[in-house]
Design an enzyme around this catalytic site. Structure first.
Site, PDB file in Angstrom:
ATOM      1  CG  ASP A   1      29.516  42.581  75.158  1.00 29.39           C
ATOM      2  OD1 ASP A   1      28.561  43.341  74.963  1.00 29.39           O
ATOM      3  OD2 ASP A   1      30.680  42.874  74.853  1.00 29.39           O
TER       4      ASP A   1
ATOM      5  CG  ASP B   1      42.110  45.028  74.546  1.00 29.09           C
ATOM      6  OD1 ASP B   1      41.108  45.149  73.791  1.00 29.09           O
ATOM      7  OD2 ASP B   1      42.043  44.495  75.676  1.00 29.09           O
TER       8      ASP B   1
ATOM      9  CG  HIS C   1      37.915  44.045  73.673  1.00 26.51           C
ATOM     10  ND1 HIS C   1      38.510  44.824  74.644  1.00 26.51           N
ATOM     11  CD2 HIS C   1      36.671  44.542  73.528  1.00 26.51           C
ATOM     12  CE1 HIS C   1      37.652  45.740  75.047  1.00 26.51           C
ATOM     13  NE2 HIS C   1      36.528  45.597  74.394  1.00 26.51           N
TER      14      HIS C   1
ATOM     15  CD  GLU D   1      39.347  42.084  77.370  1.00 24.22           C
ATOM     16  OE1 GLU D   1      39.864  42.600  76.371  1.00 24.22           O
ATOM     17  OE2 GLU D   1      38.861  42.765  78.301  1.00 24.22           O
TER      18      GLU D   1
HETATM   19  C1  GLP Z   1      33.292  47.323  75.331  1.00 27.66           C
HETATM   20  C2  GLP Z   1      32.292  46.439  74.593  1.00 27.66           C
HETATM   21  C3  GLP Z   1      32.687  46.245  73.141  1.00 27.66           C
HETATM   22  C4  GLP Z   1      33.026  47.571  72.523  1.00 27.66           C
HETATM   23  C5  GLP Z   1      34.218  48.165  73.227  1.00 27.66           C
HETATM   24  C6  GLP Z   1      34.654  49.489  72.660  1.00 27.66           C
HETATM   25  O1  GLP Z   1      34.340  46.620  75.884  1.00 27.66           O
HETATM   26  N1  GLP Z   1      32.138  45.170  75.203  1.00 27.66           N
HETATM   27  O2  GLP Z   1      31.629  45.601  72.451  1.00 27.66           O
HETATM   28  O3  GLP Z   1      33.309  47.418  71.159  1.00 27.66           O
HETATM   29  O4  GLP Z   1      33.847  48.368  74.590  1.00 27.66           O
HETATM   30  O5  GLP Z   1      33.906  50.514  73.243  1.00 27.66           O
HETATM   31  P1  GLP Z   1      33.803  51.970  72.675  1.00 27.66           P
HETATM   32  O6  GLP Z   1      32.986  51.868  71.441  1.00 27.66           O
HETATM   33  O7  GLP Z   1      33.090  52.747  73.754  1.00 27.66           O
HETATM   34  O8  GLP Z   1      35.165  52.446  72.441  1.00 27.66           O
END
Ligand code: GLP
Length: 269
Positions: A67, A136, A138, A143
């Site tokens: 992304d 959440d 995702h 989402e």
């Molecule tokens: C973002 C990214 C995801 C990632 C998520 C969790 O929203 N788009 O790909 O998995 O955050 O992030 P973190 O690993 O910092 O908790």
């Protein structure tokens, strides 16, 4: 799903790197799917060490990131392109032309998804996809309520995701509320998935993903429909799992098998 529960973040990083390394050593021209966020950071640090000290080469590897934000330039300090360059690519012998991140700067951001899907298809599909998980549930920026068959597309972030990621932006700085993300359908087509989650704040999402019903409200639960998913957790992220003892038992038995037969059966392609 294969569930591996380890004592701490360091062990999670090392085990994840073992799996990615085995994949690249077997297929030097592996197509990797990559994620941003804090979850894969330990893995990326380990890969850099293995490249620098143990000659793990990325010269033929191609990558596709999940992304990218819409509304900030690719060279912005908080773009996912910058994140990947700084936390991985700059320290590897990878050709940047072989690293792909969705384009969040197109005049019509709705065009970015099909362009990215075409690039993945032309490369022959993703061998191994690395994922984190949002609080959440995702994956990528899919989402809750994202369609399970969704493709790479423009997505509006939830307030919770914007808040979770606000720690990376300066107070008062513009923070994107839109992103281009691979769809859940796109992720389900990858040949092998490695999902990394650490910390207590992920415990509920991890439970819903592994032990909850397959439901659009927890996008990661769609991974139950994928044939080859390995989830690597620390104890804090695993704490809500009802069948923890079973997963540990399976791991012990698997470890014996690994000594005998692996890593060949782990490799995707
Ligand atoms: C973002 C990214 C995801 C990632 C998520 C969790 O929203 N788009 O790909 O998995 O955050 O992030 P973190 O690993 O910092 O908790």
């Amino acid at each position: 799903m294969e569930i591996i529960i380890l004592t701490n973040e360091e062990a999670v990083a090392k085990r994840s790197a073992d799996l990615v390394e085995a994949q690249i050593r077997t297929f030097p021209d592996t197509i990797l799917g990559l994620a941003t966020g804090s979850s894969p950071l330990g893995l990326y640090k380990e890969l850099v060490v293995r490249h620098q000290k143990h000659s793990l080469s990325f010269d033929q590897v191609r990558t596709f990131n999940l992304d990218e934000y819409v509304g900030i330039p690719a060279d912005h300090s908080q773009s996912y392109r910058t994140f990947m360059n700084e936390n991985l690519f700059d320290d590897l012998n990878i050709d940047k032309a072989n690293t792909h991140v969705p384009d969040g700067t197109m005049e019509n951001p709705m065009d970015a998804g099909p362009v990215f899907e075409k690039k993945i298809a032309e490369a022959g599909g993703i061998d191994l996809q690395v994922l984190g998980i949002g609080t959440d549930g995702h994956i990528g920026f899919n989402e809750p309520t994202s369609s399970i068959r969704s493709r790479t597309r423009l997505k509006t972030l939830t307030k919770q995701t914007v808040e979770d990621n606000s720690r990376f932006f300066e107070p008062g700085e513009f923070q994107p509320k839109l992103a281009i993300t691979m769809g859940i359908g796109t992720i389900l087509e990858t040949r092998r998935i490695l999902l990394i989650a650490t910390g207590e704040n992920k415990a509920e999402a991890v439970h819903d993903m592994i032990e909850g019903p397959i439901a659009a409200i927890c996008p990661a639960s769609a991974l139950q429909m994928h044939e080859r998913v390995t989830v690597i957790l620390d104890e804090a992220a695993a704490k809500n799992l009802k069948y923890q003892d079973y997963y540990r038992h399976v791991s012990e038995i698997q470890d014996e098998l690994v000594k005998k037969h692996r890593p060949s059966d782990w490799i995707a392609r």
